[in-house]
Design a protein around this motif. Structure first.
Motif, PDB file in Angstrom:
ATOM      1  N   TYR A 290      16.068  -2.277  18.954  1.00  0.00           N
ATOM      2  CA  TYR A 290      16.622  -3.039  20.088  1.00  0.00           C
ATOM      3  C   TYR A 290      16.010  -2.472  21.365  1.00  0.00           C
ATOM      4  N   ASN A 291      15.059  -3.195  21.942  1.00  0.00           N
ATOM      5  CA  ASN A 291      14.421  -2.731  23.171  1.00  0.00           C
ATOM      6  C   ASN A 291      15.332  -3.001  24.367  1.00  0.00           C
ATOM      7  N   VAL A 292      15.461  -2.013  25.231  1.00  0.00           N
ATOM      8  CA  VAL A 292      16.324  -2.168  26.417  1.00  0.00           C
ATOM      9  C   VAL A 292      15.499  -2.334  27.689  1.00  0.00           C
ATOM     10  N   TYR A 293      14.552  -1.431  27.910  1.00  0.00           N
ATOM     11  CA  TYR A 293      13.765  -1.478  29.140  1.00  0.00           C
ATOM     12  C   TYR A 293      12.513  -2.336  28.925  1.00  0.00           C
ATOM     13  N   SER A 294      12.551  -3.548  29.441  1.00  0.00           N
ATOM     14  CA  SER A 294      11.397  -4.439  29.361  1.00  0.00           C
ATOM     15  C   SER A 294      10.292  -3.980  30.304  1.00  0.00           C
ATOM     16  N   GLN A 295      10.695  -3.321  31.396  1.00  0.00           N
ATOM     17  CA  GLN A 295       9.730  -2.760  32.344  1.00  0.00           C
ATOM     18  C   GLN A 295       9.817  -1.238  32.251  1.00  0.00           C
ATOM     19  N   SER A 296       8.684  -0.575  32.318  1.00  0.00           N
ATOM     20  CA  SER A 296       8.716   0.878  32.140  1.00  0.00           C
ATOM     21  C   SER A 296       9.099   1.576  33.447  1.00  0.00           C
ATOM     22  N   PRO A 297       9.687   2.779  33.340  1.00  0.00           N
ATOM     23  CA  PRO A 297      10.116   3.532  34.520  1.00  0.00           C
ATOM     24  C   PRO A 297       9.073   4.513  35.043  1.00  0.00           C
ATOM     25  N   PHE A 298       7.862   4.496  34.489  1.00  0.00           N
ATOM     26  CA  PHE A 298       6.867   5.498  34.852  1.00  0.00           C
ATOM     27  C   PHE A 298       6.224   5.148  36.200  1.00  0.00           C
ATOM     28  N   ALA A 299       6.244   6.110  37.126  1.00  0.00           N
ATOM     29  CA  ALA A 299       5.783   5.822  38.484  1.00  0.00           C
ATOM     30  C   ALA A 299       5.332   7.094  39.198  1.00  0.00           C
ATOM     31  N   ILE A 300       4.580   6.890  40.280  1.00  0.00           N
ATOM     32  CA  ILE A 300       4.233   7.963  41.204  1.00  0.00           C
ATOM     33  C   ILE A 300       4.997   7.683  42.487  1.00  0.00           C
TER      34      ILE A 300
ATOM     35  N   LEU B 158       5.068  12.667  39.709  1.00  0.00           N
ATOM     36  CA  LEU B 158       4.895  11.804  38.541  1.00  0.00           C
ATOM     37  C   LEU B 158       6.254  11.725  37.841  1.00  0.00           C
ATOM     38  N   VAL B 159       6.918  10.580  37.958  1.00  0.00           N
ATOM     39  CA  VAL B 159       8.347  10.550  37.647  1.00  0.00           C
ATOM     40  C   VAL B 159       8.751   9.404  36.719  1.00  0.00           C
ATOM     41  N   PHE B 160      10.001   9.485  36.333  1.00  0.00           N
ATOM     42  CA  PHE B 160      10.750   8.453  35.636  1.00  0.00           C
ATOM     43  C   PHE B 160      11.608   7.833  36.739  1.00  0.00           C
ATOM     44  N   ASN B 161      11.301   6.606  37.180  1.00  0.00           N
ATOM     45  CA  ASN B 161      11.845   6.133  38.457  1.00  0.00           C
ATOM     46  C   ASN B 161      13.373   6.107  38.534  1.00  0.00           C
ATOM     47  N   ILE B 162      14.062   5.743  37.440  1.00  0.00           N
ATOM     48  CA  ILE B 162      15.520   5.636  37.514  1.00  0.00           C
ATOM     49  C   ILE B 162      16.172   7.010  37.690  1.00  0.00           C
ATOM     50  N   THR B 163      15.451   8.059  37.314  1.00  0.00           N
ATOM     51  CA  THR B 163      15.943   9.413  37.552  1.00  0.00           C
ATOM     52  C   THR B 163      15.592   9.871  38.959  1.00  0.00           C
ATOM     53  N   SER B 164      14.320   9.733  39.325  1.00  0.00           N
ATOM     54  CA  SER B 164      13.848  10.239  40.607  1.00  0.00           C
ATOM     55  C   SER B 164      14.497   9.515  41.788  1.00  0.00           C
ATOM     56  N   TYR B 165      14.630   8.195  41.657  1.00  0.00           N
ATOM     57  CA  TYR B 165      15.217   7.398  42.732  1.00  0.00           C
ATOM     58  C   TYR B 165      16.588   7.952  43.114  1.00  0.00           C
ATOM     59  N   PHE B 166      17.379   8.272  42.102  1.00  0.00           N
ATOM     60  CA  PHE B 166      18.753   8.717  42.394  1.00  0.00           C
ATOM     61  C   PHE B 166      18.836  10.206  42.684  1.00  0.00           C
ATOM     62  N   ASN B 167      17.842  10.970  42.257  1.00  0.00           N
ATOM     63  CA  ASN B 167      17.757  12.347  42.750  1.00  0.00           C
ATOM     64  C   ASN B 167      17.537  12.351  44.257  1.00  0.00           C
ATOM     65  N   LEU B 168      16.724  11.413  44.732  1.00  0.00           N
ATOM     66  CA  LEU B 168      16.503  11.298  46.176  1.00  0.00           C
ATOM     67  C   LEU B 168      17.762  10.834  46.889  1.00  0.00           C
ATOM     68  N   VAL B 169      18.454   9.869  46.304  1.00  0.00           N
ATOM     69  CA  VAL B 169      19.718   9.400  46.898  1.00  0.00           C
ATOM     70  C   VAL B 169      20.699  10.562  47.021  1.00  0.00           C
TER      71      VAL B 169
END
Length: 342
Positions: A104-114, A182-193
């Motif tokens: 069961y795939n959940v993330y259709s878009q990947s979270p890998f980002a700079i 070089l991050v996993f966006n859903i983690t990094s975004y909220f670390n910044l928040v």
């Protein structure tokens, strides 16, 4: 007489209840990390009896990282979990009979980002040359940066990579010790928040998906043993999770209630925002709207397997059927999300 009859009825009821409990199939399920807002659909499925309705006693445990879920399942410590499909690809390349399978795939878009600061001198990907990027060793974003560079004509000799612990990436970016992370966006975004930053206004996000490294990411994986010995349980597990996903897509507050009951020390506003981010940035997509949540496109998966084989220099290229099966998915009509922010 009535007392004896009543006692007999109570005893019979208790026995039936015990029998029902004994009939439940226990599935040990590893989440990707500590319970956060994005895990609400899984908590919903458990607390609203969706697993139990399928004859399952699902034990949800916090994880140690989305890649570590694969190791946990392969070790036999867990029967299933939420983890990164790219870690399955790595394992399947060398241990195909032991690697779990995504169902069961959940993330259709990947979270890998700079992620870079907008005032840090990096406005385009070409600007990455001449700068220092901080990456956590072994993570997909760090391991695939050379593939990213090749596909975008960047000279890796002009980009310095500094290895660091994941929890140091945002602090070192904020201090200016690195120019990008070089991050996993859903983690990094909220670390910044949580560091009182505005991730949208003050930072630039260069998504790998947008620059030629198009990958799937997190989804539900199960052990090959569970598939072989109890396919009915796998079908029930997927059906219950799908119901939890569709319910929380419509009502995030219902999901967040359970997240906060699980850990009252979390910041409710931040975690609700994280839950909605997961839907808006990672789950919902034109592809998901076409094929429904849970499924993948075989051609895209094949290309992403090639990317992982290239980036990790794997000894062989697994076939898509070794990595993902749609055998246990509910009908497409049941997997069309009606996401409504609320």
């Amino acid at each position: 007489m009535l007392t004896r009859i009543a006692s007999a009825i109570v005893s019979l009821t208790l026995l039936c209840g015990e029998a029902s409990a004994q009939e439940l199939t226990t599935i040990r399920f590893s989440l990707g990390w500590k319970v956060r807002g994005a895990d609400a659909p899984f908590l919903y499925a458990k607390e609203h009896g969706l697993f139990k309705a399928e004859g399952l006693n699902v034990i949800l445990d916090q994880g140690e990282g989305s890649s570590a879920t694969v190791t946990r399942v392969m070790s036999g410590a867990y029967d299933a979990g939420l983890g990164d499909i790219n870690a399955i690809i790595q394992s399947a390349a060398t241990r195909p009979q032991e690697a779990p399978v995504m169902v069961y795939n959940v993330y259709s878009q990947s979270p890998f980002a700079i992620v870079t600061k907008k005032n840090g001198g990096i406005k385009t990907i070409k600007d990455l040359e001449g700068h220092t990027l901080g990456g956590a060793q072994g993570t997909p974003t760090t391991r695939l940066i050379e593939v990213f560079a090749r596909r975008n004509g960047l000279d890796m000799n002009k980009i310095k990579i500094t290895n660091m612990a994941p929890n140091l990436q945002e602090p070192m970016l904020l201090k200016g010790d690195v120019d990008g992370a070089l991050v996993f966006n859903i983690t990094s975004y909220f670390n910044l928040v949580l560091n009182r930053q505005d991730p949208d206004k003050d930072f630039t996000w260069l998504s790998f998906d947008d620059y030629g490294v198009d990958l799937y990411s997190n989804g539900v994986m199960v052990s090959r043993k569970l598939i072989a010995t109890n396919p009915k349980a796998v079908t029930g597990l997927v059906r219950a999770i799908n119901k939890g996903m569709t319910a929380v897509a419509k009502d995030q507050n219902a999901g967040m209630k359970l997240v906060m009951e699980n850990d009252s020390l979390l910041d409710a506003a931040v975690e609700k925002r994280r839950l909605q981010y997961s839907f808006e940035r990672l789950i919902m997509s034109p592809e998901m709207n076409e094929i429904g949540i849970g499924d993948v496109k075989d051609q895209r998966l094949a290309k992403s397997i090639d990317t992982i084989v290239e980036g990790y220099q794997l000894p062989r290229t697994p076939a898509p059927g070794e990595i993902f099966t749609r055998e246990f998915l509910p009908p497409k009509s049941d997997r069309m999300l009606a996401y409504t922010p609320n």
